[in-house]
Motif scaffolding. Structure first.
Motif, PDB file in Angstrom:
ATOM      1  N   VAL A  78     112.685  87.071  84.649  1.00 57.18           N
ATOM      2  CA  VAL A  78     112.256  88.471  84.697  1.00 57.18           C
ATOM      3  C   VAL A  78     113.230  89.402  83.983  1.00 57.18           C
ATOM      4  O   VAL A  78     113.014  90.616  83.970  1.00 57.18           O
ATOM      5  N   VAL A  79     114.293  88.866  83.381  1.00 55.15           N
ATOM      6  CA  VAL A  79     115.197  89.696  82.595  1.00 55.15           C
ATOM      7  C   VAL A  79     114.451  90.188  81.357  1.00 55.15           C
ATOM      8  O   VAL A  79     113.816  89.392  80.651  1.00 55.15           O
ATOM      9  N   PRO A  80     114.466  91.474  81.068  1.00 60.76           N
ATOM     10  CA  PRO A  80     113.761  91.983  79.886  1.00 60.76           C
ATOM     11  C   PRO A  80     114.216  91.277  78.611  1.00 60.76           C
ATOM     12  O   PRO A  80     115.411  91.138  78.352  1.00 60.76           O
ATOM     13  N   GLY A  81     113.254  90.809  77.839  1.00 60.65           N
ATOM     14  CA  GLY A  81     113.556  90.104  76.608  1.00 60.65           C
ATOM     15  C   GLY A  81     113.427  88.607  76.718  1.00 60.65           C
ATOM     16  O   GLY A  81     113.456  87.907  75.706  1.00 60.65           O
ATOM     17  N   VAL A  82     113.263  88.067  77.944  1.00 63.28           N
ATOM     18  CA  VAL A  82     113.097  86.628  78.145  1.00 63.28           C
ATOM     19  C   VAL A  82     111.620  86.284  78.046  1.00 63.28           C
ATOM     20  O   VAL A  82     110.779  86.899  78.722  1.00 63.28           O
ATOM     21  N   ALA A  83     111.280  85.311  77.208  1.00 66.38           N
ATOM     22  CA  ALA A  83     109.887  84.877  77.071  1.00 66.38           C
ATOM     23  C   ALA A  83     109.574  83.710  77.990  1.00 66.38           C
ATOM     24  O   ALA A  83     108.483  83.642  78.571  1.00 66.38           O
ATOM     25  N   GLN A  84     110.540  82.822  78.171  1.00 67.05           N
ATOM     26  CA  GLN A  84     110.256  81.607  78.935  1.00 67.05           C
ATOM     27  C   GLN A  84     111.567  80.953  79.360  1.00 67.05           C
ATOM     28  O   GLN A  84     112.552  80.968  78.614  1.00 67.05           O
ATOM     29  N   VAL A  85     111.577  80.390  80.569  1.00 72.64           N
ATOM     30  CA  VAL A  85     112.709  79.621  81.075  1.00 72.64           C
ATOM     31  C   VAL A  85     112.207  78.232  81.430  1.00 72.64           C
ATOM     32  O   VAL A  85     111.208  78.087  82.152  1.00 72.64           O
ATOM     33  N   ARG A  86     112.910  77.208  80.963  1.00 77.46           N
ATOM     34  CA  ARG A  86     112.536  75.821  81.254  1.00 77.46           C
ATOM     35  C   ARG A  86     113.729  75.121  81.880  1.00 77.46           C
ATOM     36  O   ARG A  86     114.848  75.204  81.371  1.00 77.46           O
ATOM     37  N   THR A  87     113.469  74.437  82.964  1.00 72.43           N
ATOM     38  CA  THR A  87     114.527  73.683  83.632  1.00 72.43           C
ATOM     39  C   THR A  87     113.905  72.541  84.423  1.00 72.43           C
ATOM     40  O   THR A  87     112.699  72.264  84.286  1.00 72.43           O
ATOM     41  N   ALA A  88     114.700  71.881  85.254  1.00 68.21           N
ATOM     42  CA  ALA A  88     114.211  70.701  85.966  1.00 68.21           C
ATOM     43  C   ALA A  88     113.101  71.023  86.949  1.00 68.21           C
ATOM     44  O   ALA A  88     112.301  70.153  87.296  1.00 68.21           O
ATOM     45  N   THR A  89     113.015  72.243  87.408  1.00 68.85           N
ATOM     46  CA  THR A  89     112.000  72.618  88.405  1.00 68.85           C
ATOM     47  C   THR A  89     110.731  73.180  87.783  1.00 68.85           C
ATOM     48  O   THR A  89     109.823  73.585  88.511  1.00 68.85           O
TER      49      THR A  89
ATOM     50  N   ARG B  25     115.305  65.548  81.782  1.00 69.10           N
ATOM     51  CA  ARG B  25     115.938  66.198  80.640  1.00 69.10           C
ATOM     52  C   ARG B  25     116.915  67.280  81.060  1.00 69.10           C
ATOM     53  O   ARG B  25     117.978  67.429  80.456  1.00 69.10           O
ATOM     54  N   PHE B  26     116.583  68.047  82.096  1.00 67.27           N
ATOM     55  CA  PHE B  26     117.362  69.227  82.457  1.00 67.27           C
ATOM     56  C   PHE B  26     118.318  69.025  83.627  1.00 67.27           C
ATOM     57  O   PHE B  26     119.020  69.948  84.005  1.00 67.27           O
ATOM     58  N   ALA B  27     118.339  67.850  84.230  1.00 67.72           N
ATOM     59  CA  ALA B  27     119.233  67.604  85.368  1.00 67.72           C
ATOM     60  C   ALA B  27     119.783  66.190  85.284  1.00 67.72           C
ATOM     61  O   ALA B  27     119.173  65.295  84.694  1.00 67.72           O
ATOM     62  N   GLY B  28     120.955  65.991  85.884  1.00 68.23           N
ATOM     63  CA  GLY B  28     121.579  64.680  85.880  1.00 68.23           C
ATOM     64  C   GLY B  28     122.767  64.657  86.807  1.00 68.23           C
ATOM     65  O   GLY B  28     122.999  65.594  87.586  1.00 68.23           O
ATOM     66  N   ASP B  29     123.546  63.598  86.723  1.00 68.79           N
ATOM     67  CA  ASP B  29     124.710  63.466  87.594  1.00 68.79           C
ATOM     68  C   ASP B  29     125.754  64.551  87.340  1.00 68.79           C
ATOM     69  O   ASP B  29     126.532  64.897  88.239  1.00 68.79           O
ATOM     70  N   SER B  30     125.779  65.095  86.125  1.00 66.46           N
ATOM     71  CA  SER B  30     126.799  66.088  85.768  1.00 66.46           C
ATOM     72  C   SER B  30     126.383  67.516  86.086  1.00 66.46           C
ATOM     73  O   SER B  30     127.167  68.443  85.895  1.00 66.46           O
ATOM     74  N   GLY B  31     125.137  67.728  86.543  1.00 67.67           N
ATOM     75  CA  GLY B  31     124.687  69.073  86.872  1.00 67.67           C
ATOM     76  C   GLY B  31     123.305  69.346  86.325  1.00 67.67           C
ATOM     77  O   GLY B  31     122.478  68.433  86.194  1.00 67.67           O
ATOM     78  N   ALA B  32     123.053  70.601  85.974  1.00 66.82           N
ATOM     79  CA  ALA B  32     121.747  71.008  85.470  1.00 66.82           C
ATOM     80  C   ALA B  32     121.931  72.060  84.379  1.00 66.82           C
ATOM     81  O   ALA B  32     123.006  72.661  84.253  1.00 66.82           O
ATOM     82  N   TRP B  33     120.864  72.270  83.612  1.00 65.60           N
ATOM     83  CA  TRP B  33     120.893  73.331  82.616  1.00 65.60           C
ATOM     84  C   TRP B  33     119.504  73.918  82.457  1.00 65.60           C
ATOM     85  O   TRP B  33     118.511  73.307  82.859  1.00 65.60           O
ATOM     86  N   LEU B  34     119.441  75.112  81.889  1.00 61.58           N
ATOM     87  CA  LEU B  34     118.190  75.823  81.704  1.00 61.58           C
ATOM     88  C   LEU B  34     118.086  76.276  80.248  1.00 61.58           C
ATOM     89  O   LEU B  34     119.072  76.743  79.662  1.00 61.58           O
ATOM     90  N   SER B  35     116.901  76.137  79.681  1.00 58.26           N
ATOM     91  CA  SER B  35     116.617  76.661  78.351  1.00 58.26           C
ATOM     92  C   SER B  35     115.970  78.028  78.509  1.00 58.26           C
ATOM     93  O   SER B  35     114.994  78.179  79.238  1.00 58.26           O
ATOM     94  N   VAL B  36     116.521  79.036  77.820  1.00 57.85           N
ATOM     95  CA  VAL B  36     116.034  80.411  77.953  1.00 57.85           C
ATOM     96  C   VAL B  36     115.606  80.900  76.569  1.00 57.85           C
ATOM     97  O   VAL B  36     116.446  81.189  75.713  1.00 57.85           O
ATOM     98  N   ALA B  37     114.286  80.970  76.355  1.00 55.31           N
ATOM     99  CA  ALA B  37     113.752  81.444  75.082  1.00 55.31           C
ATOM    100  C   ALA B  37     113.520  82.943  75.157  1.00 55.31           C
ATOM    101  O   ALA B  37     112.889  83.434  76.099  1.00 55.31           O
ATOM    102  N   GLY B  38     114.029  83.675  74.189  1.00 51.48           N
ATOM    103  CA  GLY B  38     113.859  85.122  74.145  1.00 51.48           C
ATOM    104  C   GLY B  38     112.810  85.533  73.131  1.00 51.48           C
ATOM    105  O   GLY B  38     112.293  84.712  72.364  1.00 51.48           O
ATOM    106  N   VAL B  39     112.501  86.802  73.112  1.00 51.09           N
ATOM    107  CA  VAL B  39     111.506  87.332  72.187  1.00 51.09           C
ATOM    108  C   VAL B  39     112.153  87.860  70.911  1.00 51.09           C
ATOM    109  O   VAL B  39     111.450  88.301  70.002  1.00 51.09           O
ATOM    110  N   HIS B  40     113.492  87.842  70.832  1.00 48.76           N
ATOM    111  CA  HIS B  40     114.195  88.415  69.700  1.00 48.76           C
ATOM    112  C   HIS B  40     114.600  87.330  68.703  1.00 48.76           C
ATOM    113  O   HIS B  40     114.601  86.137  69.020  1.00 48.76           O
ATOM    114  N   GLU B  41     114.965  87.776  67.505  1.00 47.05           N
ATOM    115  CA  GLU B  41     115.534  86.861  66.522  1.00 47.05           C
ATOM    116  C   GLU B  41     116.815  86.251  67.092  1.00 47.05           C
ATOM    117  O   GLU B  41     117.572  86.919  67.805  1.00 47.05           O
ATOM    118  N   PRO B  42     117.080  84.974  66.786  1.00 44.34           N
ATOM    119  CA  PRO B  42     118.222  84.297  67.416  1.00 44.34           C
ATOM    120  C   PRO B  42     119.548  85.040  67.274  1.00 44.34           C
ATOM    121  O   PRO B  42     120.281  85.207  68.249  1.00 44.34           O
TER     122      PRO B  42
END
Length: 732
Positions: A434-445, A463-480
């Motif tokens: 819900v942060v302004p500018g975020v188009a999509q968040v992808r993670t293990a859940t 892909r997004f979780a393992g023994d070392s922890g977790a991570w999230l992909s955050v796609a925005g609407v702006h140029e990289p």
């Protein structure tokens, strides 16, 4: 004279090994990253690669075909393409639409798909691998047409274009410089000497950069900047030395005596000038960027080489040549000497008669030119550093236009090392979505969007979780690499995380870049200002003159930065500097480079002018006559020197790379403003207004200096003296 021959023999003994050592320096240069090594985005990238085998690809193949990419024949060709890429030993990992079915890797119209690869090794090894793979895989593959882009491929094309652009700039700058020198000196021999000294300085600097490559990374931009900067500095230094030598030779007729006086006056000022440029460039070492540091090393090396050649080699040549320095005179030289300098004398007199009427409008004009800088937006370079017609830039532009997520591969990410609470991960993902500018968040859940919708993704857990922890992909609407995406990364870092969190990706890299500049910037400004103030004070013994020099430089650089924003950020006057991609921002590193380089160069001219004014003041004891005489002696010389430097730096605008184009235009404008509005108008006006205060020091505060006399009588006596002595009016 035997000592002069010894000096030249030693110079030749140094020149030949330097030429051999530095001839292949371009093969050892790299285009290093623009993010500090200890930045959060860098640590996040390292953890993502180490713990999850993920990360932004170094090479992206954009495959377009008809029929659609889902057609069996097209899909088979795509899988073969991905297989060939994955089989290469330099490739660590491949992500392909045809293997994973990721919709972010498929074009909206269904006629394009991506194959992205992570490459092994350091920056240099990845660039060489990308060069080879793109050469093998770009082109036709059955129904597919393949184009290559991505970080490493962009660096490949930047390196290739940088080498070619440098050769083009040198071919433009050298003959134009020779023409200007011919017009200034009226002699072929005198005109050739600064060019030869410039060549010696460049060869020495290339050897120094080659040695530096053995101990640290050196940016490809360092060679382009150091080569052209060194040539221009060496020519400028030689121009001042040669002009003073010809003046003294006319007066004494003894070459050795003329060299001695030249070194005692102009040589001393030039040593201070070289020290000022060196100290200004050393401020770049305070910034945690390989690019800036390598440019600092290259710039310092070239400045030292230029000064050494002008202070050691050139005087030996002049002592041997003597009056033959004026050999092969051009036709227009006859009868010209008596007229030289009179125009500058009259300009100085006119300015000092009404100093306020000149100073106020000139300062206002410079302020207006600087005003666009108030709206500056600082970004960093991406594929748009290349010209629009470059293959990697074309592929990247197609990628931005046809894929929903910019590149399908340019999203930000958040790494949560050692984190395993899926419930807290779900809540954190919802907050990020819900942060302004975020188009999509992808993670293990699952996959999250801003409308609170959550779509399960069975393949995401592994892909997004393992023994070392977790991570999230955050796609925005702006140029990289846009400013807006950097602000988005800052907003993501402010969202409370359920554990230690590291935000990475293009936006985070730009945010770290801007922070890496903002942190050391006050210290760098203080170093440059303090060093300049100290050196000018040491040369002139006058603190007011040193303070005035700092103020003049601030006005000049402010107007230069305003021009950069107006042209390169806002896109005006593109026909003047050549075509480039307008991104709505300017590269954050370029103004830092321009500041440190241009500040030193502006002080270079200021020091030569003030040294001559101080010399005249010691002789006459009056501010008005000192300023008028100083400008008379140096006006034509400054014009020639500034024009030469502007031509050499302006040749850099022919580069197809936006940062070099911006740097060349910025330095050319800074020098031209400095030699015209600043030195010709503001300096005489301000010094006339300051009067006796110009010469104040704590030791002479009691008023030991003579009170300035009315303008016209003093100027009249000075003009009569100058008329009786043709020697003074011949100086250029």
């Amino acid at each position: 004279m035997s000592r002069c021959w010894i000096v030249l023999a030693l110079a030749a003994a140094v020149f030949v090994p330097a030429l051999l050592a530095g001839h292949d320096v371009h093969r050892h240069l790299v285009l290093s990253g623009t993010v500090p090594s200890d930045a959060q985005s860098e640590r996040a990238e390292e953890l993502l690669e180490e713990f999850f085998g993920a990360g932004a690809p170094h090479l992206v193949l954009l495959a377009s075909g008809t029929p659609s990419v889902d057609h069996p024949r097209t899909a088979a060709a795509g899988r073969r393409l991905a297989g060939r890429l994955a089989a290469d030993p330099a490739v660590v990992r491949v992500a392909s639409y045809w293997d994973g079915g990721d919709p972010a890797l498929r074009a909206r119209d269904g006629h394009g798909a991506l194959v992205a690869a992570r490459l092994a090794g350091d920056d240099r090894q990845r660039v060489e691998a990308a060069r080879r793979l793109a050469g093998e895989l770009a082109g036709r593959h059955g129904p597919l047409t393949v184009r290559a882009t991505g970080e490493s491929q962009v660096r490949v094309e930047i390196q290739d274009r940088s080498d070619a652009d440098l050769r083009t700039a040198e071919l433009i700058a050298a003959p134009l410089t020779l023409v200007i020198l011919l017009l200034a000196f009226g002699s072929v021999v005198a005109a050739l000497l600064p060019v030869l000294v410039g060549g010696l300085a460049v060869v020495g600097a290339m050897a120094a950069l080659r040695l530096l490559c053995e101990v640290t990374e050196v940016s490809v931009f360092a060679m382009s900047i150091a080569s052209l900067l060194g040539f221009a500095l060496a020519v400028d230094f030689s121009l001042f030395v040669l002009t003073r030598f010809r003046e003294e030779l006319t007066a004494t007729r003894d070459p050795r005596a003329a060299v001695a006086v030249t070194m005692r006056t102009t040589g001393r000022a030039m040593a201070y000038s070289a020290a000022t440029v060196t100290l200004s460039l050393s401020a770049l070492l305070l910034f945690p960027f390989t690019m800036l540091r390598s440019i600092a090393f290259g710039g310092i090396a070239i400045t030292v080489m230029a000064a050494a050649c002008s202070l050691v080699v050139l005087p030996a040549v002049l002592a041997l040549l003597g009056r033959r320095v004026d050999a092969l005179a051009v036709p227009w030289r006859r009868g010209e000497r008596r007229r030289r300098g009179a125009g500058w004398f009259r300009v100085a007199v006119a300015v000092m008669r009404r100093p306020l009427l000149v100073a106020v409008p000139t300062a206002l004009l410079l302020a207006v030119l600087a005003s666009p800088f108030l709206g500056a937006r600082f970004g960093t370079f991406d594929d748009r550093v290349l010209p629009p017609q470059a293959p990697a830039a074309q592929a990247a532009r197609q990628l931005r236009q046809e894929f929903d997520v910019p590149g399908g591969v340019g999203a930000g990410f958040v790494v949560l090392p050692g984190f395993h609470d899926r419930g807290a991960l779900d809540r954190y993902a919802r907050h990020l979505a819900v942060v302004p500018g975020v188009a999509q968040v992808r993670t293990a859940t699952g996959v999250y969007t801003g409308d609170a919708a959550v779509r399960p993704d069975p393949r995401a857990a592994a892909r997004f979780a393992g023994d070392s922890g977790a991570w999230l992909s955050v796609a925005g609407v702006h140029e990289p690499y846009s400013v807006a995406n950097a602000e988005l990364a800052r907003a993501l870092r402010e969202v409370p995380a359920p554990g230690p969190a590291l935000v990475g990706g293009p936006g985070a890299e730009l945010a770290d870049l801007r922070q890496g500049i903002a942190g050391p910037l006050p210290a760098a400004l203080a170093v440059v200002a303090a060093a300049t103030f100290a050196l000018v004070t040491a040369l002139t013994r006058r603190v007011v003159l040193a303070a005035k020099a700092l103020l003049m430089n601030v006005l000049s650089l402010g107007a230069t930065f305003g021009m950069l924003v107006y042209v390169f950020q806002d896109g005006h006057l593109r026909s003047v500097v050549g075509d480039f991609a307008v991104t709505g921002s300017i590269d954050a590193l370029v103004p830092v480079m321009i500041f440190c380089v241009a500040f030193g160069l502006s002080m270079d001219y200021e020091i030569f002018l003030l040294s001559r004014i101080a010399e005249e003041h010691r002789r006459t004891g009056d501010t008005v006559t000192a300023v008028a005489g100083g400008l008379q002696h140096t006006g034509r010389l400054f014009t020639s020197a500034a024009l030469i430097f502007a031509v050499v730096m302006g040749a850099m605008t022919t580069s197809s790379l936006a940062p070099l184009k911006m740097l060349g235009a910025g330095l050319a404008v800074a020098v031209l403003l400095d030699a015209t509005l600043i030195r010709t108008l503001l300096v005489p006006a301000v010094m006339r207004l300051a009067g006796r205060a110009n010469w104040w020091t704590p030791r002479t505060a009691s008023g030991a200096h003579r009170r300035a006399q009315p303008l016209r009588p003093r100027v009249a006596r000075w003009a009569m003296t100058a008329t009786r002595r043709p020697r003074t009016t011949s100086e250029t």
